[in-house]
Design an enzyme around this catalytic site. Sequence first.
Site, short mmCIF file in Angstrom:
data_model
loop_
_atom_site.label_atom_id
_atom_site.label_comp_id
_atom_site.label_asym_id
_atom_site.label_seq_id
_atom_site.Cartn_x
_atom_site.Cartn_y
_atom_site.Cartn_z
N ASP A 147 0.79 -1.14 0.02
CA ASP A 147 -0.06 -0.03 0.04
C ASP A 147 0.88 1.19 0.22
OD1 ASP A 147 -2.25 -1.35 0.06
OD2 ASP A 147 -2.24 -1.57 2.18
N TYR A 242 6.77 -11.56 5.54
CA TYR A 242 6.44 -10.26 5.71
C TYR A 242 7.05 -9.98 6.94
CZ TYR A 242 2.92 -10.76 2.02
OH TYR A 242 2.39 -11.09 0.79
#
Length: 312
Positions: A147, A242
């Site tokens: 994002d 992640y």
Amino acid sequence: MDYESWTKDELIAKLRSLDVKCNEHVKRPPSGSVSPGSTPLADPAPPSDPAPSSDPASPAPPRKRKGRMVDFDFSRFPQRKVAFKFSYLGWPYHGLARQGNSLTSEEKHQIELTYPTVEGALFKALAHCKLITSETTCDYSRCGRTDRGVSGFGQVVAMYVRSTGKFITEEEARVIVDAGQEHLIIRDAQNGGRPVLLPSNEHELTYINMLNKSLPPEIRIHAWSPVAPSFSARFSCKSRFYRYFFPQSGLDIQAMQEAAKRYEGAHDFRNFCRLDPAKQIKNFERIVQSAQITRVSGQVKFVGDGQSEEGV
């Protein structure tokens, strides 16, 4: 100069000196003029290209370079599919993925000016280096997306790019196959089915240097690798790693550690993705191998490396 205070003799002397200077100027002909009694010369001809010499030993006159840019002919070069591993600092960008997939190239360009993305900068560098013809014809795929403001340190994308390989004839291809070197040849739709002899990685284009010279400093290409034509950076990926960093002030770390363990194992994530009937995805189950909440030191080593022992 105040001439009113001069005497008569002083004014006469001044006039005589000026008269002498004027006579000297008249006697001296200006540059390019013709003196009386002299033969006038013809106007000099404008400079022209030197006449070609009949002496074979004399060097040929230099050819003038034309200002017109010659279009790059992509059809002269084969393409090969590769994967790039790169990192980026996401603060200046509105996410990784480029916006408006259904829009025209000009509309995407206008959106990119207002909402810059990492992919937009990457495609611009690829086009500047003449590695792709367009983003819609290079079979592009990305491993994942981030994002706005989010950074990535081990992102992978795959696509067809220009290669230093060469097109060969069918007869040449058979000779190479008979010699047991069929792995050096590719034949796919991107190259019109023509056989292509690939170079070794050492003799391929310097993709990393080429792109890093054209990319902004916050985006860096770290590695590239040849991949099969069927490779997809998204669907061929076996696992993803992640890591998120956040201040621990005011957080219940123990409760977060207990909650993180609930993510581990196999789960159905269909409610977390956008359903696209055109892609015909039937399996929404994913396995979370590990989820941990860990304190880190001030300096984190191997950021983006899934094998690092430090991280969150």
